[in-house]
Design a protein around this motif. Sequence first.
Motif, PDB file in Angstrom:
ATOM      1  N   LYS A 112       0.980  -1.125  -0.121  1.00 38.95           N
ATOM      2  CA  LYS A 112      -0.124  -0.056  -0.023  1.00 38.95           C
ATOM      3  C   LYS A 112       1.272   0.861   0.208  1.00 38.95           C
ATOM      4  O   LYS A 112       0.701   2.246  -1.092  1.00 38.95           O
ATOM      5  N   ARG A 114       3.906   1.264  -1.742  1.00 34.99           N
ATOM      6  CA  ARG A 114       4.054   1.650  -2.334  1.00 34.99           C
ATOM      7  C   ARG A 114       2.923   2.529  -3.708  1.00 34.99           C
ATOM      8  O   ARG A 114       3.682   3.123  -4.781  1.00 34.99           O
ATOM      9  N   HIS A 115       2.060   2.563  -3.342  1.00 31.37           N
ATOM     10  CA  HIS A 115       1.064   3.252  -4.361  1.00 31.37           C
ATOM     11  C   HIS A 115       0.333   4.120  -3.764  1.00 31.37           C
ATOM     12  O   HIS A 115      -1.583   3.417  -3.253  1.00 31.37           O
ATOM     13  N   LYS A 117      -1.847   6.325  -4.058  1.00 34.53           N
ATOM     14  CA  LYS A 117      -2.922   7.840  -4.281  1.00 34.53           C
ATOM     15  C   LYS A 117      -3.704   6.012  -5.385  1.00 34.53           C
ATOM     16  O   LYS A 117      -4.695   6.147  -6.347  1.00 34.53           O
ATOM     17  N   LYS A 118      -3.521   4.242  -5.383  1.00 37.50           N
ATOM     18  CA  LYS A 118      -4.434   3.474  -5.339  1.00 37.50           C
ATOM     19  C   LYS A 118      -5.403   2.856  -4.540  1.00 37.50           C
ATOM     20  O   LYS A 118      -4.421   3.327  -3.549  1.00 37.50           O
ATOM     21  N   TRP A 122      -6.820  -2.780  -6.555  1.00 39.58           N
ATOM     22  CA  TRP A 122      -5.969  -2.330  -7.144  1.00 39.58           C
ATOM     23  C   TRP A 122      -4.600  -3.072  -6.452  1.00 39.58           C
ATOM     24  O   TRP A 122      -3.634  -3.902  -7.256  1.00 39.58           O
ATOM     25  N   VAL A 123      -4.168  -2.534  -4.920  1.00 41.96           N
ATOM     26  CA  VAL A 123      -3.339  -3.238  -5.070  1.00 41.96           C
ATOM     27  C   VAL A 123      -2.801  -5.036  -4.501  1.00 41.96           C
ATOM     28  O   VAL A 123      -1.935  -5.530  -4.759  1.00 41.96           O
ATOM     29  N   LYS A 126      -2.684  -6.557  -7.722  1.00 38.39           N
ATOM     30  CA  LYS A 126      -1.222  -6.520  -8.862  1.00 38.39           C
ATOM     31  C   LYS A 126      -0.272  -7.342  -7.701  1.00 38.39           C
ATOM     32  O   LYS A 126       0.127  -7.913  -8.054  1.00 38.39           O
TER      33      LYS A 126
END
Length: 249
Positions: A112, A114-115, A117-118, A122-123, A126
């Motif tokens: 979480k 690392r991203h 804004k996602k 989505w996390v 991935k």
Amino acid sequence: MLVEFLAERGLELSDEKTVITHIDDGFDFLGFNIRKFKGVLLTQPSKKCVKKFLDGIRYTIDSNKSCKQETLIRLLNPKITGWANYYRCGASSKTFQRVDDQIFRKLWQWAKRRHPKKGKPWVLKKYFHHYKNRNWRFLVVLNKNGKEDIFPLKLAFETKIMRHKKIVSEANPFDREWKEYFEERMTYKMLISLKGRKSLLYMWNKQERKCPICGQEITAETQWNVREKKVSGQTVRYLVHDKCYKQNR
């Protein structure tokens, strides 16, 4: 009495490491906690060593916030596998499950972060996938020579518990009557270790997968064992059918 016994032999107890305790309260030894619970003796990973292991895992994850998922898995897998293999001879199943849960929680934070804004879906899609009847497995799908190769994070719980096989008290390795017993025990020990299984596979292929006594194939369905013989003063190990060995000894 014990102090006097050791003193005569030039030994002494360490006051810092020596504890007299009731078996129901238990004690820690070589990373294990040994205690009786409702009359059953349990040997489990000690809380102190579990914490130390998880602290090391968390440090590895925190130290590699920006690395590739594949790289992180390659860093963690040997640590998880080695730790779980050490404790697989004890009552460790529940501890393995708790350890896997703590590692998952830390990896979820890693993913979480690392991203930011996602969204969580989505996390999840991935970094975590369905694999071997389990959801939320931390893994990466690699493409090698046009083929997909799944590279998952090891789970401590996947490590099979292997109870210690106590040696027969009257067994004597210098008595020829016990030769077969020790050879069978050696085979068992080889089968439960990766290095041992590789040695067995090497012997099997070197013998062209055949018993050197009868010349017939050795398969998983046939009863076989590792035997030893002296050749030019050296001990040589080879695979034979149990039946052949007993008929020709």
